[in-house]
Design a protein around this motif. Structure first.
Motif, PDB file in Angstrom:
ATOM      1  N   GLN A  21       0.848  -1.196   0.000  1.00 12.18           N
ATOM      2  CA  GLN A  21       0.000   0.000   0.000  1.00 12.18           C
ATOM      3  C   GLN A  21       0.883   1.246   0.000  1.00 12.18           C
ATOM      4  O   GLN A  21       1.774   1.377   0.850  1.00 12.18           O
ATOM      5  CB  GLN A  21      -0.918   0.002   1.229  1.00 12.18           C
ATOM      6  CG  GLN A  21      -1.944   1.107   1.224  1.00 12.18           C
ATOM      7  CD  GLN A  21      -2.930   0.989   0.075  1.00 12.18           C
ATOM      8  OE1 GLN A  21      -3.323  -0.095  -0.305  1.00 12.18           O
ATOM      9  NE2 GLN A  21      -3.312   2.114  -0.499  1.00 12.18           N
ATOM     10  N   SER A  72       0.749   5.725  -1.073  1.00 11.83           N
ATOM     11  CA  SER A  72      -0.044   6.875  -1.519  1.00 11.83           C
ATOM     12  C   SER A  72       0.828   8.118  -1.568  1.00 11.83           C
ATOM     13  O   SER A  72       1.879   8.191  -0.926  1.00 11.83           O
ATOM     14  CB  SER A  72      -1.237   7.113  -0.596  1.00 11.83           C
ATOM     15  OG  SER A  72      -0.801   7.530   0.668  1.00 11.83           O
ATOM     16  N   SER A 122      -3.356   6.527  -4.811  1.00 13.10           N
ATOM     17  CA  SER A 122      -3.271   5.561  -3.723  1.00 13.10           C
ATOM     18  C   SER A 122      -3.584   4.174  -4.258  1.00 13.10           C
ATOM     19  O   SER A 122      -4.454   4.021  -5.118  1.00 13.10           O
ATOM     20  CB  SER A 122      -4.271   5.946  -2.629  1.00 13.10           C
ATOM     21  OG  SER A 122      -4.208   5.023  -1.566  1.00 13.10           O
ATOM     22  N   ARG A 136      -1.947  -0.299  -4.371  1.00 11.50           N
ATOM     23  CA  ARG A 136      -0.855  -1.247  -4.124  1.00 11.50           C
ATOM     24  C   ARG A 136       0.127  -1.151  -5.285  1.00 11.50           C
ATOM     25  O   ARG A 136      -0.224  -1.482  -6.417  1.00 11.50           O
ATOM     26  CB  ARG A 136      -1.400  -2.654  -3.970  1.00 11.50           C
ATOM     27  CG  ARG A 136      -2.204  -2.823  -2.688  1.00 11.50           C
ATOM     28  CD  ARG A 136      -2.715  -4.237  -2.493  1.00 11.50           C
ATOM     29  NE  ARG A 136      -1.680  -5.263  -2.537  1.00 11.50           N
ATOM     30  CZ  ARG A 136      -0.834  -5.556  -1.543  1.00 11.50           C
ATOM     31  NH1 ARG A 136      -0.910  -4.896  -0.406  1.00 11.50           N
ATOM     32  NH2 ARG A 136       0.064  -6.506  -1.675  1.00 11.50           N
TER      33      ARG A 136
END
Length: 130
Positions: free
Chosen positions: A77, A79, A93, A95
């Motif tokens: 993850q 962002s 944002s 993966r």
């Protein structure tokens, strides 16, 4: 013209070659940096945090940011966001394995707030580039 004329022509040719090479290098280096981050312009800030960094670039009135992980290659993850004072944040944002962003806003001469996150660690700039 003789020897003096030939020597002058050689010096002029050498000077032209040196200037041409310098101009090519000046153009090539920013493009390589842009290819690595996806942002145009010059890097004005690097915001470091435990699991990565946010690279902030500026060109004209535009501010661009990219979050890069400390150890790229594994999807996780991430962002990045940029918000000009008085405007809405532009966010990327998801993966990613190598970077989040680039995101760009037109800030003009306004301050911007930049955030970045990799896994559970993040950074927030506060108002910068005022």
């Amino acid at each position: 013209m003789g020897r003096a004329g030939a020597a002058t022509r050689r010096r002029l040719a050498l000077g032209t070659a040196v200037l041409s090479a310098a101009a090519l290098l000046a153009v090539a280096v920013p493009q390589e940096a842009q290819a690595a981050t996806g942002c145009a312009g010059r890097k004005v800030r690097t915001l470091h945090f435990a699991t990565g960094s946010v690279l902030v670039h500026k060109r004209g009135g535009y501010v661009c940011a990219v979050t890069v992980p400390e150890k790229p290659g594994t999807k996780r993850q991430m962002s990045v966001s940029v918000r000009a004072r008085g405007g809405r944040a532009v966010v990327d944002s998801g993966r990613f394995a190598h970077r989040a962003g680039p995101v760009t806003v037109h800030a003009g001469k306004r301050c911007v707030w930049v955030t970045g996150k990799v896994s559970k660690s993040s950074v927030s700039s506060g108002w910068i580039l005022c």
